[in-house]
Motif scaffolding. Structure first.
Motif, PDB file in Angstrom:
ATOM      1  N   LEU A 261       0.648  -1.127   0.040  1.00  0.00           N
ATOM      2  CA  LEU A 261      -0.166   0.262  -0.128  1.00  0.00           C
ATOM      3  C   LEU A 261       0.719   1.122   0.008  1.00  0.00           C
ATOM      4  N   GLY A 262       2.147   1.212   0.036  1.00  0.00           N
ATOM      5  CA  GLY A 262       3.137   2.527  -0.022  1.00  0.00           C
ATOM      6  C   GLY A 262       3.103   2.998   1.425  1.00  0.00           C
ATOM      7  N   VAL A 263       2.858   2.416   2.435  1.00  0.00           N
ATOM      8  CA  VAL A 263       3.203   3.129   3.785  1.00  0.00           C
ATOM      9  C   VAL A 263       3.774   2.392   4.566  1.00  0.00           C
ATOM     10  N   SER A 264       4.008   3.032   6.096  1.00  0.00           N
ATOM     11  CA  SER A 264       4.941   2.280   6.858  1.00  0.00           C
ATOM     12  C   SER A 264       4.352   0.938   7.711  1.00  0.00           C
ATOM     13  N   GLN A 265       5.122   0.312   8.227  1.00  0.00           N
ATOM     14  CA  GLN A 265       4.525  -0.916   8.821  1.00  0.00           C
ATOM     15  C   GLN A 265       3.913  -0.438  10.329  1.00  0.00           C
ATOM     16  N   MET A 266       4.290   0.839  10.736  1.00  0.00           N
ATOM     17  CA  MET A 266       3.637   1.430  12.020  1.00  0.00           C
ATOM     18  C   MET A 266       2.501   1.992  11.416  1.00  0.00           C
ATOM     19  N   HIS A 267       2.164   2.601  10.487  1.00  0.00           N
ATOM     20  CA  HIS A 267       0.896   2.955   9.896  1.00  0.00           C
ATOM     21  C   HIS A 267      -0.150   1.963   9.675  1.00  0.00           C
ATOM     22  N   ILE A 268       0.274   0.889   9.202  1.00  0.00           N
ATOM     23  CA  ILE A 268      -0.521  -0.407   8.964  1.00  0.00           C
ATOM     24  C   ILE A 268      -0.984  -0.901  10.497  1.00  0.00           C
ATOM     25  N   SER A 269       0.068  -1.004  11.453  1.00  0.00           N
ATOM     26  CA  SER A 269      -0.498  -1.355  12.705  1.00  0.00           C
ATOM     27  C   SER A 269      -1.347  -0.547  13.265  1.00  0.00           C
ATOM     28  N   ARG A 270      -1.427   0.805  13.382  1.00  0.00           N
ATOM     29  CA  ARG A 270      -2.484   1.691  13.837  1.00  0.00           C
ATOM     30  C   ARG A 270      -3.595   1.455  13.147  1.00  0.00           C
ATOM     31  N   LEU A 271      -3.813   1.322  11.747  1.00  0.00           N
ATOM     32  CA  LEU A 271      -4.821   1.298  11.156  1.00  0.00           C
ATOM     33  C   LEU A 271      -5.644  -0.126  11.463  1.00  0.00           C
ATOM     34  N   LEU A 272      -4.767  -1.235  11.554  1.00  0.00           N
ATOM     35  CA  LEU A 272      -5.380  -2.290  11.924  1.00  0.00           C
ATOM     36  C   LEU A 272      -6.022  -2.516  13.298  1.00  0.00           C
ATOM     37  N   ALA A 273      -5.271  -2.130  14.328  1.00  0.00           N
ATOM     38  CA  ALA A 273      -5.691  -1.890  15.662  1.00  0.00           C
ATOM     39  C   ALA A 273      -6.810  -1.053  15.726  1.00  0.00           C
ATOM     40  N   ARG A 274      -6.977  -0.058  14.817  1.00  0.00           N
ATOM     41  CA  ARG A 274      -8.213   0.777  15.003  1.00  0.00           C
ATOM     42  C   ARG A 274      -9.381   0.044  14.682  1.00  0.00           C
ATOM     43  N   SER A 275      -9.350  -0.792  13.380  1.00  0.00           N
ATOM     44  CA  SER A 275     -10.433  -1.630  12.774  1.00  0.00           C
ATOM     45  C   SER A 275     -10.671  -2.849  13.824  1.00  0.00           C
ATOM     46  N   LEU A 276      -9.781  -3.382  14.318  1.00  0.00           N
ATOM     47  CA  LEU A 276      -9.964  -4.339  15.328  1.00  0.00           C
ATOM     48  C   LEU A 276     -10.774  -3.831  16.434  1.00  0.00           C
ATOM     49  N   ASN A 277     -10.405  -2.763  16.855  1.00  0.00           N
ATOM     50  CA  ASN A 277     -11.352  -2.036  18.175  1.00  0.00           C
ATOM     51  C   ASN A 277     -12.831  -1.939  17.758  1.00  0.00           C
ATOM     52  N   ARG A 278     -12.819  -1.246  16.534  1.00  0.00           N
ATOM     53  CA  ARG A 278     -14.086  -0.815  16.062  1.00  0.00           C
ATOM     54  C   ARG A 278     -15.222  -2.157  16.180  1.00  0.00           C
ATOM     55  N   LEU A 279     -14.654  -3.447  15.494  1.00  0.00           N
ATOM     56  CA  LEU A 279     -15.269  -4.599  15.246  1.00  0.00           C
ATOM     57  C   LEU A 279     -15.514  -4.944  16.480  1.00  0.00           C
ATOM     58  N   ARG A 280     -14.550  -5.072  17.598  1.00  0.00           N
ATOM     59  CA  ARG A 280     -14.739  -5.613  18.730  1.00  0.00           C
ATOM     60  C   ARG A 280     -15.847  -4.812  19.850  1.00  0.00           C
ATOM     61  N   GLU A 281     -15.879  -3.516  19.625  1.00  0.00           N
ATOM     62  CA  GLU A 281     -16.625  -2.636  20.314  1.00  0.00           C
ATOM     63  C   GLU A 281     -18.234  -3.062  19.749  1.00  0.00           C
ATOM     64  N   GLY A 282     -18.152  -3.110  18.472  1.00  0.00           N
ATOM     65  CA  GLY A 282     -19.476  -3.381  17.846  1.00  0.00           C
ATOM     66  C   GLY A 282     -20.121  -4.920  18.115  1.00  0.00           C
ATOM     67  N   MET A 283     -19.342  -5.736  18.286  1.00  0.00           N
ATOM     68  CA  MET A 283     -19.681  -7.143  19.029  1.00  0.00           C
ATOM     69  C   MET A 283     -20.242  -6.914  20.155  1.00  0.00           C
ATOM     70  N   ILE A 284     -19.502  -6.333  21.128  1.00  0.00           N
ATOM     71  CA  ILE A 284     -19.902  -6.083  22.320  1.00  0.00           C
ATOM     72  C   ILE A 284     -21.474  -5.171  22.466  1.00  0.00           C
ATOM     73  N   GLU A 285     -21.425  -4.368  21.607  1.00  0.00           N
ATOM     74  CA  GLU A 285     -22.853  -3.583  21.632  1.00  0.00           C
ATOM     75  C   GLU A 285     -23.882  -4.347  21.270  1.00  0.00           C
ATOM     76  N   GLN A 286     -23.539  -5.148  20.079  1.00  0.00           N
ATOM     77  CA  GLN A 286     -24.581  -6.098  19.657  1.00  0.00           C
ATOM     78  C   GLN A 286     -25.140  -7.250  20.569  1.00  0.00           C
ATOM     79  N   GLY A 287     -24.242  -7.599  21.286  1.00  0.00           N
ATOM     80  CA  GLY A 287     -24.474  -8.608  22.297  1.00  0.00           C
ATOM     81  C   GLY A 287     -24.918  -8.039  23.416  1.00  0.00           C
ATOM     82  N   THR A 288     -25.012  -6.561  23.929  1.00  0.00           N
ATOM     83  CA  THR A 288     -25.683  -5.905  24.908  1.00  0.00           C
ATOM     84  C   THR A 288     -27.203  -5.806  24.461  1.00  0.00           C
ATOM     85  N   GLU A 289     -27.312  -5.274  23.182  1.00  0.00           N
ATOM     86  CA  GLU A 289     -28.390  -4.862  22.641  1.00  0.00           C
ATOM     87  C   GLU A 289     -29.617  -6.339  22.740  1.00  0.00           C
ATOM     88  N   THR A 290     -29.149  -7.459  22.444  1.00  0.00           N
ATOM     89  CA  THR A 290     -29.661  -8.687  22.423  1.00  0.00           C
ATOM     90  C   THR A 290     -29.914  -9.055  23.644  1.00  0.00           C
TER      91      THR A 290
END
Length: 290
Positions: A261-290
């Protein structure tokens, strides 16, 4: 520039303080996403306070209330068990408290990732050690205790096993209710999974009971997780979805993804961590609503 932690703290902290501690109006009402951020603040405070002091207890109690959504999320996995959800949540709270007492910020692990196995483990232990063989209504569970007392008392007095008609007045129940309690009491006894079945007339009669009982299919729970996760992944932008695909489908390293993608490994690490956190939070919120 204000950090995410500072913004979350400013949003929920009241105007007052408690011995220079942040004070929340209603910790149990903090949404899971903000609870994740605020928990870091309170875990730092917990580590800085002497155990046994009023301030330490306040911080610990706030962490418990703020993360109750994790317990509801984990308890939701056991809805099909038929037990009282209130009981399951109470057991899960024990797991949450254990996780809070053992969590260490220096491990650089999200508290949600650390806590859920503790909560689920406590609930599973409850089912293994403390429940009936089959689900029995609470009133019949209580009636079983009275039935045992009345049976012992009358057996000693009569020198034989008492009849239903004799048990009914002692228990202050109708004969039909006594019979119902006797049937329900059978649910309190279990048979060893190593016990053989049959009467010995054939080779199959030597089979153990465990050989005839089906097992839970882990694919079913995995399907539920995928069903919940799919729309959350779809909500990510195209670049984040591509990074997830390259990392977990093509199994590229972060360095390889960065080169593609033409970016640094650190930048990929931050983007990946952000996406995984969003997915994790979404899973938790979905579990709370059900």
């Amino acid at each position: 520039m204000r950090t995410e932690t500072a913004e979350a703290t400013t949003t929920y902290v009241t105007s007052g303080t408690r011995e220079d501690l942040p004070v929340l109006d209603a910790p149990h009402e903090v949404p899971p996403r903000d609870a994740r951020t605020l928990s870091k603040v309170f875990f730092r405070e917990l580590a800085a306070r002497e155990e046994g002091t009023e301030e330490h207890q306040y911080v610990r109690n706030t962490l418990i209330e703020m993360n109750m959504s994790l317990v509801r999320y984990a308890a939701g996995r056991f809805r099909a068990r038929g037990d009282e959800m209130e009981d399951i949540v109470q057991v899960g709270m024990v797991g949450l408290i254990k996780a809070i007492d053992r969590f260490d910020l220096s491990r650089e692990v999200e508290f949600t990732t650390f806590a859920v196995p503790y909560i689920v483990g406590e609930i599973k232990r409850f089912f293994r050690d403390a429940t009936w063989a089959v689900h029995v209504p609470r009133r019949l569970q209580e009636a079983r205790v009275e039935l045992a007392k009345a049976t012992d008392e009358l057996s000693s007095r009569l020198g034989r096993t008492p009849r239903v008609a004799e048990l009914a007045p002692v228990m202050d129940l109708t004969e039909e209710e006594v019979v119902e309690a006797q049937v329900a009491a059978n649910g309190y006894n279990t048979t060893s999974l190593d016990a053989t079945v049959g009467n010995g007339d054939s080779e199959d009669d030597d089979a153990a009971l465990a050989d005839l009982i089906g097992e839970e299919d882990p694919a079913l729970e995995l399907f539920e997780d995928f069903h919940t996760l799919a729309p959350l992944v779809e909500a990510l932008d195209e670049r984040d979805r591509l990074i997830l695909h390259l990392r977990f489908v093509e199994e590229l390293t972060q360095t390889q993804i960065g080169e593609r993608l033409g970016v640094s490994q650190m930048h990929i690490s931050r983007l990946l961590a952000r996406s995984l956190n969003r997915l994790r939070e979404g899973m938790i919120e979905q579990g709370t609503e059900t």
